[in-house]
Design a protein around this motif. Structure first.
Motif, PDB file in Angstrom:
ATOM      1  N   MET A 184      29.292 -52.670  65.081  1.00 37.48           N
ATOM      2  CA  MET A 184      29.677 -53.403  66.530  1.00 37.48           C
ATOM      3  C   MET A 184      30.527 -52.314  67.257  1.00 37.48           C
ATOM      4  O   MET A 184      31.625 -52.147  66.734  1.00 37.48           O
ATOM      5  N   ARG A 185      30.185 -52.089  68.447  1.00 37.78           N
ATOM      6  CA  ARG A 185      31.062 -51.415  69.337  1.00 37.78           C
ATOM      7  C   ARG A 185      31.274 -52.358  70.427  1.00 37.78           C
ATOM      8  O   ARG A 185      30.675 -52.883  71.230  1.00 37.78           O
ATOM      9  N   THR A 186      32.630 -52.337  70.675  1.00 38.20           N
ATOM     10  CA  THR A 186      33.535 -53.261  71.827  1.00 38.20           C
ATOM     11  C   THR A 186      34.057 -52.311  72.897  1.00 38.20           C
ATOM     12  O   THR A 186      34.684 -51.175  72.436  1.00 38.20           O
ATOM     13  N   HIS A 187      34.016 -52.745  74.248  1.00 38.99           N
ATOM     14  CA  HIS A 187      34.699 -51.789  75.219  1.00 38.99           C
ATOM     15  C   HIS A 187      35.154 -52.701  76.225  1.00 38.99           C
ATOM     16  O   HIS A 187      34.453 -53.630  76.536  1.00 38.99           O
ATOM     17  N   PHE A 188      36.409 -52.307  76.441  1.00 39.69           N
ATOM     18  CA  PHE A 188      37.103 -53.211  77.350  1.00 39.69           C
ATOM     19  C   PHE A 188      37.983 -52.370  78.107  1.00 39.69           C
ATOM     20  O   PHE A 188      38.631 -51.220  77.827  1.00 39.69           O
ATOM     21  N   SER A 189      37.929 -52.270  79.617  1.00 41.85           N
ATOM     22  CA  SER A 189      38.743 -51.616  80.430  1.00 41.85           C
ATOM     23  C   SER A 189      39.363 -52.856  81.698  1.00 41.85           C
ATOM     24  O   SER A 189      38.599 -53.790  82.004  1.00 41.85           O
ATOM     25  N   VAL A 200      29.678 -55.354  74.684  1.00 42.94           N
ATOM     26  CA  VAL A 200      29.668 -55.418  73.186  1.00 42.94           C
ATOM     27  C   VAL A 200      28.507 -54.894  72.737  1.00 42.94           C
ATOM     28  O   VAL A 200      27.311 -55.481  73.457  1.00 42.94           O
ATOM     29  N   THR A 201      27.951 -54.220  71.927  1.00 42.35           N
ATOM     30  CA  THR A 201      26.788 -53.894  71.150  1.00 42.35           C
ATOM     31  C   THR A 201      27.074 -53.959  69.481  1.00 42.35           C
ATOM     32  O   THR A 201      27.827 -53.935  69.219  1.00 42.35           O
ATOM     33  N   LEU A 202      25.759 -54.457  69.144  1.00 40.14           N
ATOM     34  CA  LEU A 202      25.697 -54.983  67.748  1.00 40.14           C
ATOM     35  C   LEU A 202      24.482 -54.585  67.300  1.00 40.14           C
ATOM     36  O   LEU A 202      23.519 -54.788  67.673  1.00 40.14           O
ATOM     37  N   ARG A 203      24.662 -53.954  66.142  1.00 39.02           N
ATOM     38  CA  ARG A 203      23.413 -53.480  65.335  1.00 39.02           C
ATOM     39  C   ARG A 203      23.318 -53.491  63.942  1.00 39.02           C
ATOM     40  O   ARG A 203      24.341 -53.329  63.282  1.00 39.02           O
TER      41      ARG A 203
END
Length: 661
Positions: A184-189, A200-203
């Motif tokens: 799970m990749r989360t990104h916030f700015s 958010v990407t989930l694999r």
């Protein structure tokens, strides 16, 4: 026309029948090569990599360098390369890619114009996993209608003929899973004037069954069209924009190959200017089914897709609906030598409506393309590629248009090569250009800025148009000198039967299809990466210079700068552990003067050169990265489209975190 459709379908079945259909794997693209296997640059990639390793005095090649090459070079960016650029959104990726010209009509979410050549119309087709994205009833790039998360791997149409057919285009892939691990990749700015950006990407683990989710949204508080007008300053609501989008997907391994299903929906909203406060809302959706299969000799992809859009422009009282449905099939040799084929057929529809109940519907417009080709030559010696491109569009005045491509390369020693070639790129009219209408606001240049007017251009079609032709002839050298990878080339572009518009005294701007333009330019790149005592230094530079005049024909030829240059400098070192790293990136960019007639009511004007300097300081602790960015350090007035502007100097705080189970 019915016979032509039947002939194309029969031809497709006869070719696809004996072939073993197969789709592209989710493995991360290889960033150590100059190009995919079917591009001529790939034939000497191994030799160049070995030469680079020898020049650095190491036994094997160093970590892959970001391939910051212009579009005419064989640029291929993989997962790690895109992450290393630290680009947060798709527009950031495109701005950082040499050979592309991206202009946004204000802040994020507003009209975006993307060119891959000095004669492009302001938009190009963008493929995601082989599925197109352009709205046939629109005349801006589909940039904001695409997923904002999970995109990796960037290619231009100069690289993979089998993947993009003959049209000018860009192609993205979505990242795959990791064997045995859920990711799970989360990104916030966040900034002071951009409320937030998050993704958010989930694999699930890479296996016979993979589930995936991509979700992203952002919201901005600034970016009003014509913001240099003094009467806009006191209107805090004007210019706010936001977007939300998700994509659900699943991959299944079957006896036929790897089956993939994607479904996505999204919405975008931005307020109008003070002169037209009514907002603009846009919805889009996509559904696709893909089949991927590989054999020792061939790789094939089959994609079925359905796309739909709705645009609600209340300020101008216009409403548009559009859809695309079709299939695309590509087949290429696994070793890059032999025949390859790109085939696509689709149906497009659109509905144009005004508040006065003026309605025009265009249904069942068929478009088809077939592009066969052949590549011969050794992996380390001379090579030659030839391909044809046959295109049919029912809304074009020609039944069939013919394009093509030939390209040859000759190695010079062990560390360089010379390439030359010719391409004819075809683009059929969109449904907006052949059957629809669109309205744009205008401005009047005044001292220190621009003043919005109540005048608006109404662009509408008056007759059927020919498909336009873009001819490219190029000569280029590329190679490795010591530890520097370099390229230098000359390009000559010629536009014939170009599609655009011409403004009339009454404020109308009818679409025309007889525009012509010639431009020549020099392009070049230079890059390196050095390692010492666990420190790392990277440098890449690229640019172009138009050597012909910046004349225009109708609306074509605007937006492309007279010259451009970009330099990326990176420094990093370990931070208390080999798993952690501290680094700094400095990015400088110069964009020369260009024509712009998108909004200026009195005709095209020259824009001033732009000078941009960005700084990023980042700390990577295992799978998490914290970043502080200072955008536009010079606080320059960044006016990409006359009458609008990008943000001034700002600090941006970002966090990206990869979680594995």
């Amino acid at each position: 026309m019915v016979h032509l459709r039947l002939l194309l379908c029969v031809g497709f079945l006869s070719v696809a029948g004996p072939s073993r259909l197969l789709a592209q794997s989710d493995a991360a693209p290889d960033t150590s090569s100059l190009a995919p296997s079917d591009s001529l640059s790939g034939s000497t990639a191994d030799t160049l990599a070995r030469a680079e390793a020898e020049s650095l005095g190491v036994s094997e090649a160093p970590p892959p360098v970001i391939r910051s090459l212009p579009r005419s070079m064989a640029t291929r960016l993989g997962v790690e390369a895109l992450l290393e650029r630290r680009s947060e959104t798709l527009d950031d990726v495109l701005r950082a890619t040499p050979g592309l010209s991206l202009r946004v009509d204000g802040d994020r979410g507003m009209r975006a114009f993307l060119d891959t050549s000095p004669v492009d119309p302001g938009w190009v087709e963008i493929f995601v996993d082989g599925v197109p994205s352009q709205n046939p009833s629109d005349d801006e790039s589909a940039l904001w209608d695409l997923p904002v998360a999970g995109l990796v791997g960037l290619q231009s149409s100069a690289q993979a003929w089998w993947q993009t057919g003959g049209e000018a285009s860009l192609a993205f892939q979505t990242e795959g899973g990791i064997e045995g691990r859920t990711r799970m990749r989360t990104h916030f700015s966040s900034t002071a004037r951009e409320s937030f950006y998050r993704a958010v990407t989930l694999r699930t683990p890479d296996a016979d069954r993979v589930l995936r989710l991509d979700f992203g949204e952002w919201k901005t508080d600034l970016g009003t069209p014509f913001s240099f007008s003094s009467n806009v300053v006191g209107a805090p609501d004007a210019g706010r924009s936001k977007m939300r989008r998700f994509v659900l997907g699943a991959d299944l391994q079957t006896d036929l190959g790897r089956l993939s299903l994607r479904f996505g929906r999204g919405t975008r909203f931005f307020r109008g200017s003070v002169s037209r406060p009514d907002p603009v809302e846009r919805w889009s959706g996509r559904l696709s089914l893909g089949l991927h299969r590989e054999s020792p000799s061939r790789i094939s992809d089959l994609r079925l897709f359905h796309l739909d859009w709705h645009i609600d422009d209340r300020g101008h009282g216009e409403f548009r609906d559009a859809s695309r449905r079709g299939l695309r099939w590509q087949s290429r040799p696994a070793d890059g030598r032999g025949w390859f084929l790109d085939f696509g057929v689709e149906e497009q529809a659109a509905r144009f409506e005004t508040a006065g109940d003026t309605i025009h519907a265009v249904n069942g417009v068929m478009k088809a393309r077939i592009a066969p080709g052949w590549r011969v030559g050794s992996q380390r010696g001379p090579a030659f590629l030839i391909a044809a491109d046959f295109s049919h569009a029912e809304n074009s005045r020609r039944d069939v248009d013919v394009g093509g491509r030939w390209e040859g390369q000759v190695p010079v020693g062990e560390r360089s090569q010379i390439r030359a070639g010719f391409r004819r790129v075809l683009r059929s009219p969109s449904l907006l250009e052949s059957d629809g209408w669109s309205t744009w606001d205008t401005v009047i240049p005044v001292s220190g800025g621009y003043l919005p007017t109540v005048t608006a251009w109404r662009r509408e079609s008056g007759a059927r148009l020919f498909s336009e032709r873009q001819d490219l002839a190029f000569l280029r050298g590329e190679g490795i000198w010591w530890n520097w990878r370099w390229s230098l080339g000359a390009e000559s572009w010629r536009l014939r039967d170009g599609i655009g518009w011409e403004t009339l005294p009454d404020g109308s701007a009818p679409f025309v299809g007889d525009l012509g333009l010639d431009r020549q330019q020099i392009v070049g790149t230079l890059q390196t990466r050095r390692h010492w005592n666990r420190q790392e230094f990277s440098f890449s530079a690229s640019g172009h210079r138009v050597v012909s005049s910046l004349r225009r024909s109708g609306s074509r030829g605007g937006g492309w700068p007279l010259y451009s240059a970009r330099a990326d400098l990176g420094l990093s070192r370990p931070f208390f552990s080999q798993h952690n790293r501290l680094g700094m990136d400095l990015v400088g960019q110069v964009l020369g003067p260009r024509f712009d007639d998108r909004h200026v009511v009195l005709g095209a004007s020259d824009s001033d050169p732009l000078y941009v300097l960005d700084l990023r300081v980042w700390l990577k602790i295992r799978d998490a990265e914290l970043r502080i960015s200072y955008d536009n350090l010079l606080d320059a007035r960044l006016e990409e489209v006359l009458g609008t502007f990008r943000r001034g100097r700002q600090m941006r705080l970002s966090l990206r975190w990869d979680y594995f189970n």
